[in-house]
Design a protein around this motif. Structure first.
Motif, PDB file in Angstrom:
ATOM      1  N   UNK A  94       0.824  -1.207   0.000  1.00  0.00           N
ATOM      2  CA  UNK A  94       0.000   0.000   0.000  1.00  0.00           C
ATOM      3  C   UNK A  94       0.859   1.259   0.000  1.00  0.00           C
ATOM      4  N   UNK A  95       2.086   1.171   0.485  1.00  0.00           N
ATOM      5  CA  UNK A  95       3.008   2.306   0.470  1.00  0.00           C
ATOM      6  C   UNK A  95       3.957   2.171  -0.710  1.00  0.00           C
ATOM      7  N   UNK A  96       4.359   3.279  -1.258  1.00  0.00           N
ATOM      8  CA  UNK A  96       5.250   3.293  -2.411  1.00  0.00           C
ATOM      9  C   UNK A  96       6.568   2.589  -2.101  1.00  0.00           C
ATOM     10  N   UNK A 108       3.195 -11.170   4.253  1.00  0.00           N
ATOM     11  CA  UNK A 108       4.561 -10.841   4.685  1.00  0.00           C
ATOM     12  C   UNK A 108       5.042  -9.603   3.946  1.00  0.00           C
ATOM     13  N   UNK A 109       5.629  -8.665   4.687  1.00  0.00           N
ATOM     14  CA  UNK A 109       6.321  -7.535   4.082  1.00  0.00           C
ATOM     15  C   UNK A 109       7.719  -8.008   3.734  1.00  0.00           C
ATOM     16  N   UNK A 140       4.077  -0.455   6.814  1.00  0.00           N
ATOM     17  CA  UNK A 140       2.855  -0.595   7.598  1.00  0.00           C
ATOM     18  C   UNK A 140       1.940  -1.704   7.101  1.00  0.00           C
ATOM     19  N   UNK A 141       2.541  -2.757   6.569  1.00  0.00           N
ATOM     20  CA  UNK A 141       1.709  -3.832   6.041  1.00  0.00           C
ATOM     21  C   UNK A 141       2.459  -5.143   6.152  1.00  0.00           C
ATOM     22  N   UNK A 142       1.808  -6.153   6.676  1.00  0.00           N
ATOM     23  CA  UNK A 142       2.373  -7.491   6.718  1.00  0.00           C
ATOM     24  C   UNK A 142       3.355  -7.722   7.846  1.00  0.00           C
ATOM     25  N   UNK A 143       3.670  -8.987   8.050  1.00  0.00           N
ATOM     26  CA  UNK A 143       4.680  -9.417   9.013  1.00  0.00           C
ATOM     27  C   UNK A 143       6.028  -9.268   8.341  1.00  0.00           C
TER      28      UNK A 143
END
Length: 154
Positions: A94-96, A108-109, A140-143
């Motif tokens: 979701x973030x660039x 997972x991030x 700000x997304x995923x483990x």
């Protein structure tokens, strides 16, 4: 009208009727203290007892060791068995600039030093690495998953 009443009314007008009523009650109570109108003087009440706290002989119930113990191996991704392999299609986060991969219901991030020609949005890959729950990221997304090895899936 006396000066004291005049001041109270001015203050009451500035601060509201309830405060004014309370101030008049306080001033009235101050004037009716039973002080010196009939020639009597009041004497302060003193105590002959000491005011210090009594001595106790009981032992303290606080344990000597009050510092919490932290196991240094907690959160250490280098301990044996913490390496894992995940596979799937990389997606844009979701973030660039952020990449994610969903594997067995967990998002997972993707972080670490990996070959950008292998790991990119839309690539189907197999990643080997470690989960780092303590990692802070702007994604700000995923483990957080730190990649040690990345290869294209067949």
């Amino acid at each position: 009208m006396n000066t004291q009443t005049s001041r109270v009314r001015r203050i009451a007008g500035l601060t509201g009727p309830l405060v004014g009523v309370l101030m008049m009650a306080v001033l009235a109570a101050c004037g009716s203290g039973g002080g010196g109108s009939d020639g009597e003087t009041s004497t302060p009440v003193t105590s002959a007892e000491p005011t210090s706290a009594p001595e106790t002989t009981e032992e303290s119930t606080v344990p000597e060791e009050t510092t919490p113990y932290l196991d240094p191996s907690l959160g250490d991704s280098s301990k044996p068995g913490s390496s894992m392999t995940i596979s799937g299609t990389i997606e844009a986060g979701v973030e660039s600039g952020c990449l994610v991969l969903e594997f067995e219901g967990t998002v997972y991030g993707i972080f670490g030093n990996f070959d950008a020609s292998v790991v990119y949005a839309g690539a189907t890959v197999t990643l080997q690495g470690n989960v780092d729950d303590g990692m802070m990221s702007t994604c700000q997304q995923g483990t957080p998953f730190v990649v040690e090895d990345a290869r294209p899936s067949d």
